[in-house]
Write a protein that holds these residues in place. Structure first.
Motif, PDB file in Angstrom:
ATOM      1  N   ASN A  42       0.813  -1.221   0.000  1.00  0.00           N
ATOM      2  CA  ASN A  42       0.000   0.000   0.000  1.00  0.00           C
ATOM      3  C   ASN A  42       0.848   1.273   0.000  1.00  0.00           C
ATOM      4  N   PRO A  43       1.864   1.382   0.876  1.00  0.00           N
ATOM      5  CA  PRO A  43       2.675   2.607   0.839  1.00  0.00           C
ATOM      6  C   PRO A  43       3.428   2.789  -0.486  1.00  0.00           C
ATOM      7  N   MET A  44       3.954   1.713  -1.040  1.00  0.00           N
ATOM      8  CA  MET A  44       4.698   1.824  -2.303  1.00  0.00           C
ATOM      9  C   MET A  44       3.761   2.159  -3.469  1.00  0.00           C
ATOM     10  N   GLN A  45       2.562   1.584  -3.469  1.00  0.00           N
ATOM     11  CA  GLN A  45       1.597   1.931  -4.520  1.00  0.00           C
ATOM     12  C   GLN A  45       1.158   3.381  -4.400  1.00  0.00           C
ATOM     13  N   PHE A  46       1.035   3.872  -3.188  1.00  0.00           N
ATOM     14  CA  PHE A  46       0.702   5.283  -2.974  1.00  0.00           C
ATOM     15  C   PHE A  46       1.775   6.183  -3.576  1.00  0.00           C
ATOM     16  N   LEU A  47       3.054   5.864  -3.285  1.00  0.00           N
ATOM     17  CA  LEU A  47       4.160   6.647  -3.838  1.00  0.00           C
ATOM     18  C   LEU A  47       4.218   6.524  -5.360  1.00  0.00           C
ATOM     19  N   GLN A  48       3.885   5.351  -5.867  1.00  0.00           N
ATOM     20  CA  GLN A  48       3.867   5.166  -7.326  1.00  0.00           C
ATOM     21  C   GLN A  48       2.765   6.016  -7.958  1.00  0.00           C
ATOM     22  N   GLN A  49       1.597   6.032  -7.341  1.00  0.00           N
ATOM     23  CA  GLN A  49       0.490   6.841  -7.867  1.00  0.00           C
ATOM     24  C   GLN A  49       0.813   8.331  -7.849  1.00  0.00           C
ATOM     25  N   LYS A  50       1.641   8.751  -6.896  1.00  0.00           N
ATOM     26  CA  LYS A  50       2.074  10.152  -6.825  1.00  0.00           C
ATOM     27  C   LYS A  50       3.199  10.443  -7.813  1.00  0.00           C
ATOM     28  N   GLY A  51       3.677   9.392  -8.493  1.00  0.00           N
ATOM     29  CA  GLY A  51       4.727   9.571  -9.487  1.00  0.00           C
ATOM     30  C   GLY A  51       6.133   9.632  -8.912  1.00  0.00           C
ATOM     31  N   GLU A  52       6.299   9.201  -7.665  1.00  0.00           N
ATOM     32  CA  GLU A  52       7.608   9.308  -7.018  1.00  0.00           C
ATOM     33  C   GLU A  52       8.478   8.065  -7.174  1.00  0.00           C
ATOM     34  N   VAL A  53       7.875   6.903  -7.388  1.00  0.00           N
ATOM     35  CA  VAL A  53       8.639   5.660  -7.538  1.00  0.00           C
ATOM     36  C   VAL A  53       7.992   4.793  -8.614  1.00  0.00           C
ATOM     37  N   ASN A  54       8.782   3.852  -9.100  1.00  0.00           N
ATOM     38  CA  ASN A  54       8.257   2.736  -9.889  1.00  0.00           C
ATOM     39  C   ASN A  54       8.354   1.530  -8.971  1.00  0.00           C
ATOM     40  N   PHE A  55       7.271   0.817  -8.795  1.00  0.00           N
ATOM     41  CA  PHE A  55       7.227  -0.272  -7.818  1.00  0.00           C
ATOM     42  C   PHE A  55       6.742  -1.559  -8.457  1.00  0.00           C
ATOM     43  N   LYS A  56       7.463  -2.623  -8.135  1.00  0.00           N
ATOM     44  CA  LYS A  56       7.063  -3.970  -8.537  1.00  0.00           C
ATOM     45  C   LYS A  56       7.182  -4.869  -7.319  1.00  0.00           C
ATOM     46  N   VAL A  57       6.413  -5.934  -7.328  1.00  0.00           N
ATOM     47  CA  VAL A  57       6.456  -6.897  -6.234  1.00  0.00           C
ATOM     48  C   VAL A  57       6.481  -8.300  -6.828  1.00  0.00           C
ATOM     49  N   THR A  58       7.221  -9.199  -6.170  1.00  0.00           N
ATOM     50  CA  THR A  58       7.259 -10.594  -6.601  1.00  0.00           C
ATOM     51  C   THR A  58       7.416 -11.500  -5.392  1.00  0.00           C
ATOM     52  N   LEU A  59       7.193 -12.762  -5.631  1.00  0.00           N
ATOM     53  CA  LEU A  59       7.374 -13.794  -4.611  1.00  0.00           C
ATOM     54  C   LEU A  59       8.723 -14.468  -4.831  1.00  0.00           C
ATOM     55  N   PRO A  60       9.359 -14.978  -3.791  1.00  0.00           N
ATOM     56  CA  PRO A  60      10.690 -15.586  -3.961  1.00  0.00           C
ATOM     57  C   PRO A  60      10.734 -16.693  -5.014  1.00  0.00           C
ATOM     58  N   TYR A  61       9.712 -17.534  -5.081  1.00  0.00           N
ATOM     59  CA  TYR A  61       9.763 -18.640  -6.036  1.00  0.00           C
ATOM     60  C   TYR A  61       9.556 -18.185  -7.480  1.00  0.00           C
ATOM     61  N   LEU A  62       9.109 -16.941  -7.675  1.00  0.00           N
ATOM     62  CA  LEU A  62       8.951 -16.384  -9.021  1.00  0.00           C
ATOM     63  C   LEU A  62      10.132 -15.492  -9.420  1.00  0.00           C
ATOM     64  N   PHE A  63      10.997 -15.208  -8.463  1.00  0.00           N
ATOM     65  CA  PHE A  63      12.099 -14.283  -8.699  1.00  0.00           C
ATOM     66  C   PHE A  63      13.097 -14.835  -9.720  1.00  0.00           C
ATOM     67  N   LYS A  64      13.523 -13.960 -10.626  1.00  0.00           N
ATOM     68  CA  LYS A  64      14.583 -14.229 -11.600  1.00  0.00           C
ATOM     69  C   LYS A  64      15.600 -13.098 -11.491  1.00  0.00           C
ATOM     70  N   SER A  65      16.874 -13.417 -11.643  1.00  0.00           N
ATOM     71  CA  SER A  65      17.937 -12.413 -11.503  1.00  0.00           C
ATOM     72  C   SER A  65      17.716 -11.204 -12.394  1.00  0.00           C
ATOM     73  N   LYS A  66      17.161 -11.413 -13.582  1.00  0.00           N
ATOM     74  CA  LYS A  66      16.949 -10.290 -14.511  1.00  0.00           C
ATOM     75  C   LYS A  66      15.976  -9.252 -13.956  1.00  0.00           C
ATOM     76  N   MET A  67      15.187  -9.630 -12.941  1.00  0.00           N
ATOM     77  CA  MET A  67      14.265  -8.675 -12.326  1.00  0.00           C
ATOM     78  C   MET A  67      15.019  -7.539 -11.629  1.00  0.00           C
ATOM     79  N   LEU A  68      16.300  -7.747 -11.335  1.00  0.00           N
ATOM     80  CA  LEU A  68      17.091  -6.721 -10.670  1.00  0.00           C
ATOM     81  C   LEU A  68      17.648  -5.682 -11.637  1.00  0.00           C
TER      82      LEU A  68
END
Length: 114
Positions: free
Chosen positions: A23-49
């Motif tokens: 919720n806090p990160m989506q709020f900041l994203q909606q304000k245009g201050e950050v780009n935010f993504k979320v993932t689960l450990p079992y879905l994580f791939k190194s290229k996501m970094l």
């Protein structure tokens, strides 16, 4: 000003994650201050970094997830470790407590918070 690119790696979309991170990160994203993504450990791939400026870990204490921490550290990406329980003192009389206080998980927790 360039937006900060943030990736959260969370164990599940449970209330503590939603309230404390999503919720806090989506709020900041909606304000245009950050780009935010979320993932689960079992879905994580190194290229996501690629292009990520900061990683948020939440409740990570599994040795199976330490490779992700190592990848983040090897790229020099700063990270935040968010937790809402004291896994060192969580009651040992239930399965959740026995899991989090297992020596191998406590060792991983120390690596994440170090």
């Amino acid at each position: 000003m360039a937006k900060i690119n943030i990736l959260a790696i969370v164990p599940a979309l449970m209330p503590t994650v939603t309230i404390g991170i999503v919720n806090p990160m989506q709020f900041l994203q909606q304000k245009g201050e950050v780009n935010f993504k979320v993932t689960l450990p079992y879905l994580f791939k190194s290229k996501m970094l690629d292009g990520i400026d900061c990683v948020i870990f939440c409740r990570s204490s599994s040795p199976n997830e330490e490779w992700i921490l190592n990848e983040v550290a090897s790229r020099g990406i700063p990270y935040i470790y968010e937790i809402d329980d004291n896994f060192f003192e969580i009651p040992y009389d239930n399965i959740l407590g026995r899991n989090h206080r297992h020596p191998i998980n406590l060792s991983s927790l120390i690596n994440f918070i170090s």
